[in-house]
Design an enzyme around this catalytic site. Structure first.
Site, PDB file in Angstrom:
ATOM      1  N   LEU A 137       0.835  -1.198   0.000  1.00 17.55           N
ATOM      2  CA  LEU A 137       0.000   0.000   0.000  1.00 17.55           C
ATOM      3  C   LEU A 137       0.876   1.258   0.000  1.00 17.55           C
ATOM      4  O   LEU A 137       0.659   2.180  -0.790  1.00 17.55           O
ATOM      5  CB  LEU A 137      -0.922  -0.015   1.237  1.00 17.55           C
ATOM      6  CG  LEU A 137      -1.826   1.201   1.457  1.00 17.55           C
ATOM      7  CD1 LEU A 137      -2.879   1.311   0.346  1.00 17.55           C
ATOM      8  CD2 LEU A 137      -2.548   1.108   2.811  1.00 17.55           C
ATOM      9  N   PRO A 140       6.317   6.122  -1.971  1.00 15.41           N
ATOM     10  CA  PRO A 140       7.214   7.203  -1.555  1.00 15.41           C
ATOM     11  C   PRO A 140       6.446   8.435  -1.065  1.00 15.41           C
ATOM     12  O   PRO A 140       6.884   9.110  -0.151  1.00 15.41           O
ATOM     13  CB  PRO A 140       8.016   7.512  -2.825  1.00 15.41           C
ATOM     14  CG  PRO A 140       7.984   6.244  -3.613  1.00 15.41           C
ATOM     15  CD  PRO A 140       6.679   5.576  -3.293  1.00 15.41           C
ATOM     16  N   GLY A 164       1.949   7.350   2.676  1.00 14.94           N
ATOM     17  CA  GLY A 164       2.081   6.465   3.838  1.00 14.94           C
ATOM     18  C   GLY A 164       0.796   6.549   4.632  1.00 14.94           C
ATOM     19  O   GLY A 164      -0.139   5.777   4.402  1.00 14.94           O
ATOM     20  N   GLY A 171      -4.845  -6.425  10.754  1.00  5.43           N
ATOM     21  CA  GLY A 171      -3.392  -6.302  10.863  1.00  5.43           C
ATOM     22  C   GLY A 171      -2.999  -5.574  12.133  1.00  5.43           C
ATOM     23  O   GLY A 171      -2.000  -5.890  12.779  1.00  5.43           O
ATOM     24  N   ARG A 214      21.149  -8.928  39.766  1.00  6.98           N
ATOM     25  CA  ARG A 214      22.181  -7.883  39.827  1.00  6.98           C
ATOM     26  C   ARG A 214      22.270  -7.244  41.225  1.00  6.98           C
ATOM     27  O   ARG A 214      21.238  -6.828  41.768  1.00  6.98           O
ATOM     28  CB  ARG A 214      21.843  -6.811  38.776  1.00  6.98           C
ATOM     29  CG  ARG A 214      22.671  -5.564  38.857  1.00  6.98           C
ATOM     30  CD  ARG A 214      24.040  -5.757  38.284  1.00  6.98           C
ATOM     31  NE  ARG A 214      24.741  -4.490  38.196  1.00  6.98           N
ATOM     32  CZ  ARG A 214      26.039  -4.373  37.946  1.00  6.98           C
ATOM     33  NH1 ARG A 214      26.765  -5.453  37.749  1.00  6.98           N
ATOM     34  NH2 ARG A 214      26.607  -3.190  37.877  1.00  6.98           N
ATOM     35  N   GLU A 222       1.562  -0.095   9.724  1.00  6.97           N
ATOM     36  CA  GLU A 222       0.125  -0.427   9.747  1.00  6.97           C
ATOM     37  C   GLU A 222      -0.698   0.680  10.444  1.00  6.97           C
ATOM     38  O   GLU A 222      -1.670   0.411  11.134  1.00  6.97           O
ATOM     39  CB  GLU A 222      -0.098  -1.817  10.338  1.00  6.97           C
ATOM     40  CG  GLU A 222       0.599  -2.851   9.459  1.00  6.97           C
ATOM     41  CD  GLU A 222       0.170  -4.276   9.661  1.00  6.97           C
ATOM     42  OE1 GLU A 222      -0.980  -4.495  10.076  1.00  6.97           O
ATOM     43  OE2 GLU A 222       0.983  -5.165   9.363  1.00  6.97           O
ATOM     44  N   THR A 250       0.336   4.835  11.851  1.00  8.82           N
ATOM     45  CA  THR A 250       1.103   5.445  12.950  1.00  8.82           C
ATOM     46  C   THR A 250       0.189   5.647  14.164  1.00  8.82           C
ATOM     47  O   THR A 250      -1.045   5.565  14.054  1.00  8.82           O
ATOM     48  CB  THR A 250       1.617   6.832  12.517  1.00  8.82           C
ATOM     49  OG1 THR A 250       0.466   7.634  12.195  1.00  8.82           O
ATOM     50  CG2 THR A 250       2.534   6.758  11.306  1.00  8.82           C
TER      51      THR A 250
END
Ligand code: COS
Length: 379
Positions: free
Chosen positions: A125, A128, A131, A242, A268, A363, A365
């Site tokens: 999908l 450049p 998005g 997704g 620790r 998938e 932001t």
């Protein structure tokens, strides 16, 4: 209200946990360092049915529910998010969309080998210049009668060079805007289809991320998914599922870093005691545990809604937003708890911190998830 996992869920969780320890942990640092794709591990995941988890057995899948998928994604991601992203993309962005919207012929030809793990899929999908603004597709698919002529470039494609089956979104009729977009199945080897160089990434470095170039690729009409112009809705509906996968991946990255931190705090010594005896560390662990539990409940709720055929877009976005922010906060604190050891590769938490970042980006932001959530709130 039922908060307990079923016997089947517990069994699948144990299977994924064992796989992560025996198959993913050895070599995970080296694969990250050298950006090596986990080919053998993905093959074994396919043989175990983890690549077509929710696909019906009729099409070669495991027929499991989305809660099982979330559990498996968490367990694999605790150890190796570069491998779990392959599982997520193949299951939810490729297999799910084909099973739900594909024709019978498309299912037989493409879904069966993908669900059985014989082939790997990719979802294309992003571009450049597209998005978050996914409606503004520059890749074109001109209708030539019996085929589409595909031209354009896709960016940051997971499984870019290892996939054999690519679902590509492209604009057929720009005057119709997003209603003129189509989703086309493109096969590796089609003339005019080339794979660009591998991206050199901050995190999930073992995964195989490439740009893809299409120059006059002839895609047969029978490879279109759904009606003419259904491509954008296809992409959005597929991304909903997704987002449950990526939310669960983020959950796993967080819980992996948390478990390592608890173990380290108990071992620790500092100021004559263990780190676990210091309130500054105890409070960090308490915050991590609380946020992780909340993220897990959001993931399971979104998965449960999907399993029960109820709307889940907002729930999936909430799960992804909260789990990915939790992954980032938790991994930063895990590095802090580990101190100097946290800053070197042998202790795993620095890799988990780098891997966490992408879950706030791909998938959708965190900002896109807030758009989806607030639109529902204000409806
Ligand atoms: N399921 C089905 N259809 C959906 C949908 C969903 N979950 N969400 C939106 N749609 C449909 C809408 O119904 C609308 O169709 P109609 O105009 O025919 O009614 C169409 O998609 C466009 O929706 P909208 O008008 O909401 O589009 P916007 O441009 O405002 O953007 C966002 C919507 C921002 C939510 C969308 O572009 C998006 O999710 N962007 C991020 C994409 C992404 O995740 N990119 C990462 C790439 S994959 S790694």
């Amino acid at each position: 209200m039922q908060f307990e996992l079923t016997e089947e869920h517990l069994l699948i969780r144990q299977a994924a946990r064992d796989f992560a320890q025996t198959e993913l942990k050895p070599g995970v640092i080296e694969r990250d360092e050298h950006q090596k794709f986990p080919a053998e591990q993905v093959k074994k995941l396919g043989e175990l049915g983890f690549l077509g988890m929710m696909v019906s057995p009729q099409y070669g899948g495991s027929g499991m529910d989305a809660i099982s998928y979330s559990i498996v994604m968490e367990e694999l991601s605790k150890v190796d998010a570069s491998t779990s992203v392959v599982v997520s993309v193949n299951n939810s962005l490729v297999c799910y969309g084909l099973e739900k919207y594909g024709t019978e012929a498309q299912k037989q030809k493409f879904l069966v080998p993908l669900a059985q793990g014989e082939k790997i899929g990719a979802f294309c999908l992003s571009e450049p210049e597209a998005g978050s603004d996914a409606t503004s597709q520059h890749t074109t698919a001109i209708d030539m009668g019996d085929h589409y002529l595909l031209n354009g470039t896709k960016n940051w494609i997971t499984n870019g060079s290892t996939a054999s089956t690519y679902i590509v979104m492209a604009q057929t009729d720009a005057s119709k805007k997003h209603r003129g977009i189509n989703a086309l199945i493109v096969e590796k080897g089609m003339e005019g289809f080339t794979v660009g160089p591998k991206e050199n990434k901050l995190g999930i470095r073992g995964s195989d991320t490439h740009s893809l170039m299409f120059t006059d690729v002839k895609v047969p009409k029978e490879n279109r998914i759904g009606e003419d112009g259904f491509g954008f809705k296809f992409a959005m509906a597929t991304l909903e599922g997704g987002r449950i996968g990526i939310a669960s991946q983020a959950l796993g990255i967080a819980s992996g870093a948390y478990e390592l931190s608890v173990q380290y705090a108990k071992e620790r010594k500092a100021f004559g005691k263990t780190l676990a005896d210091l309130q500054a560390i105890q409070f960090k662990l308490a915050d991590m545990a609380t946020e992780i539990e909340a993220a897990r409940l959001l993931c399971y709720r979104a998965a449960w809604l999907k399993d029960n055929g109820l709307p889940y877009a907002q729930a999936a976005s909430m799960a992804k937003l909260f789990a990915s922010e939790t992954a980032m906060r938790t991994t930063v604190e895990a590095v802090q708890i580990h101190g100097g050891y946290g800053f070197v590769k042998e202790y795993h938490v620095e890799r988990l911190m780098r891997d966490a970042k992408i879950t706030q980006i791909y998938e959708g932001t965190s900002e896109i998830q807030r758009i989806v959530i607030s639109r529902e709130v204000l409806k």
